[in-house]
Motif scaffolding. Structure first.
Motif, PDB file in Angstrom:
ATOM      1  N   GLY A 130     -19.227  26.483  63.473  1.00 19.19           N
ATOM      2  CA  GLY A 130     -18.312  25.597  62.778  1.00 19.19           C
ATOM      3  C   GLY A 130     -18.765  24.163  62.632  1.00 19.19           C
ATOM      4  N   VAL A 134     -16.313  30.150  63.704  1.00 16.88           N
ATOM      5  CA  VAL A 134     -15.379  30.191  62.584  1.00 16.88           C
ATOM      6  C   VAL A 134     -15.581  31.420  61.706  1.00 16.88           C
ATOM      7  CG1 VAL A 134     -15.087  27.689  62.456  1.00 16.88           C
ATOM      8  CG2 VAL A 134     -17.006  28.779  61.250  1.00 16.88           C
ATOM      9  N   ASN A 193     -11.976  24.698  57.839  1.00 13.81           N
ATOM     10  CA  ASN A 193     -12.625  23.886  58.852  1.00 13.81           C
ATOM     11  C   ASN A 193     -13.303  22.705  58.160  1.00 13.81           C
ATOM     12  OD1 ASN A 193     -14.283  22.927  61.026  1.00 13.81           O
ATOM     13  ND2 ASN A 193     -15.906  24.303  60.325  1.00 13.81           N
ATOM     14  N   THR A 211     -15.961  27.549  55.591  1.00 16.01           N
ATOM     15  CA  THR A 211     -15.608  28.140  56.880  1.00 16.01           C
ATOM     16  C   THR A 211     -14.145  27.858  57.193  1.00 16.01           C
ATOM     17  OG1 THR A 211     -16.229  26.223  58.242  1.00 16.01           O
ATOM     18  CG2 THR A 211     -17.970  27.803  57.698  1.00 16.01           C
TER      19      THR A 211
END
Length: 473
Positions: free
Chosen positions: A83, A302, A325, A331
């Motif tokens: 992530g 993620v 994210n 993501t």
């Protein structure tokens, strides 16, 4: 003097403990030493140590660490990622990938600990145990050894070629300093060893046990996995028979609503065949895995766009994939284990190795691969999807060829089992090569089906043989 086992890659170092400071000391119930197995009580303690290895309990913080099971395979399959910025493993480039450093150490820790139990318990008189407990302990240990060896074969061996010399570095004896050097075995011999252990476990493991311990049903389910990778015509009827035995004769039942398994019931669900329970107060430790799903701690793992797209128009998409994210484009928060905005709990830290859903899906795949009824496989697939809340089965109903049905089974395997114990990756690689290339273009070469053996193994065990093809030693 007691001796404590330390494992470093495929080799094991036995260190005497005297006046020196103990480095990396294990929790008391994670010690495994064949020489300390004296009776049934100490056999049980040693077996518990193997389960600690299976749960990958970290000595420094007493926290289970199943990241390599939940995240890395999903990264390789394209469904999850890092992530805070893309890792090379997300494109199946393993040489510099953080996610490629998986399974080698932890699997050999399980294997060597299991070998210590097998050696110590075998040496004891049968009269030292009540009932069938000696056979049960040995069966549980052999299951765990098979699990470790099969994990290694699946990620570091050419499991897809029975004629390949690139199998597992099999460890069937308790390893000491003087017994480190050993060559890897062929793929064929690797399968023989793994299946032999599982057959023993099927015969002698307990029929009933807590979900965190091995049963004969878990051994049957793991044998199904192994046979599907073995992939010979004679394997598929056995897979079907094993599935029928589990469904008809065991206590396990499909969870009526898949979401409840992860958000409400955990290991109390009648579907869980084998899982990993969090350690006492584990959720209070800051760097636990579920906090690295939401909101992120030292790491952030993620869901990628591929998973979001796979779950589009699927009720699971609303609870498994969260908001975007901000740290990496494309993501999203992965919420299978922890809801967005929640804090870690013992439930969010629970892990799942084998569920009944997988048994049904493997049976359906075996039917298709054996040239059986597509309608029968379709019915199984739709039943599994219905337990996840799906009501639209158009794609499954329109799958009228073998390849189309295999593709739909793979999609459901990924939707259902993503982020658990690697089946979204292994099921992909079982597909015909053309389908693998279509669904995962960055893994369109069988060199990318497996990982490079860690460099340190060649330094500590020069007899192992050459590095996997496509990688430098």
């Amino acid at each position: 003097m007691k001796r404590i086992i330390y494992v470093m890659l495929g080799a094991v170092l036995i260190t005497g403990v005297a006046c020196k400071k103990e480095l990396g000391k294990l929790p008391e119930n994670a010690k495994v030493d064949g020489n300390t197995i004296l009776d049934q009580r100490t056999s049980e303690i040693a077996l518990n140590g193997v389960y600690y290895r299976f749960a990958n309990v970290q000595a420094e913080n007493n926290v289970t660490s199943w990241m390599e099971h939940e995240v890395s395979p999903a990264v390789f399959a394209g469904y999850m990622g890092y992530g805070y910025g893309e890792d090379d493993g997300e494109n199946n480039n393993y040489k510099s990938s953080f996610f490629a450093d998986v399974y080698w150490t932890s699997s050999y820790q399980i294997i060597n600990a299991a070998n210590g139990v097998i050696k110590g318990v075998t040496a004891l008189d049968d009269n030292a145990f009540t009932g069938n407990r000696k056979k049960e302990i040995l069966a549980e240990a052999r299951f765990l050894r098979a699990y470790g060896h099969f994990k290694l074969l699946s990620y570091f061996g050419q499991w897809f070629d029975l004629n390949s010399p690139y199998g597992v570095l099999l460890r069937d004896e308790f390893v000491t300093v003087g017994a480190i050097s050993k060559a890897r075995s062929s793929v064929k011999d690797s399968y023989t060893s793994i299946l032999s252990d599982l057959d023993e476990a099927i015969i002698n493991a307990p029929a009933d046990n807590q979900a965190i311990y091995v049963t004969r049903w878990a051994a049957m389910a793991l044998k199904m996995r192994v046979l599907m990778s073995h992939g010979q015509a004679a394997d598929y009827p056995v897979v079907t028979a094993l599935a029928d035995s589990i469904v008809l004769n065991s206590k396990y039942k499909l969870e009526p609503q898949m979401k409840d398994l992860f958000y409400v019931k955990g290991l109390t669900s009648p579907e869980v065949i084998l899982g990993v329970k969090s350690q006492q107060n584990q959720e209070s430790y800051y760097y636990v895995l579920s906090r690295q799903y939401w909101p992120g701690a030292s790491s952030l793992y993620v869901a990628k766009t591929a998973l979001k797209d796979l779950l589009a128009n699927d009720p699971r998409g609303s609870w498994m994939v969260g908001s975007a994210n901000d740290y990496a484009d494309g993501t999203f928060y992965f919420l299978k284990y922890i809801q967005e905005g929640n804090k870690p709990t013992a439930l969010t830290e629970t892990a799942y190795a084998i569920r009944l859903t997988e048994v049904y899906l493997l049976k359906a795949e075996a039917i298709v691969r054996a040239g059986g009824s597509l309608a029968a496989a379709r019915d199984i697939l739709k039943n599994i999807m219905a337990h996840a809340g799906v009501t639209n089965f158009a794609a499954v109903d329109n799958a009228v060829s073998v390849n189309d049905m295999l593709k739909q089974l793979y999609f459901e395997t990924s939707r259902n089992l993503v982020g658990e114990d690697g089946q979204e990756w292994i099921a992909l690689l079982r597909l015909p090569a053309a389908l693998v290339g279509e669904l995962r273009p960055t893994a369109n070469d069988k060199i990318k089906y497996i990982l490079p053996i860690p460099h340190n193994e060649f330094l500590m065990n020069p007899a192992i043989g050459p590095q996997n093809p496509g990688y430098q030693q």
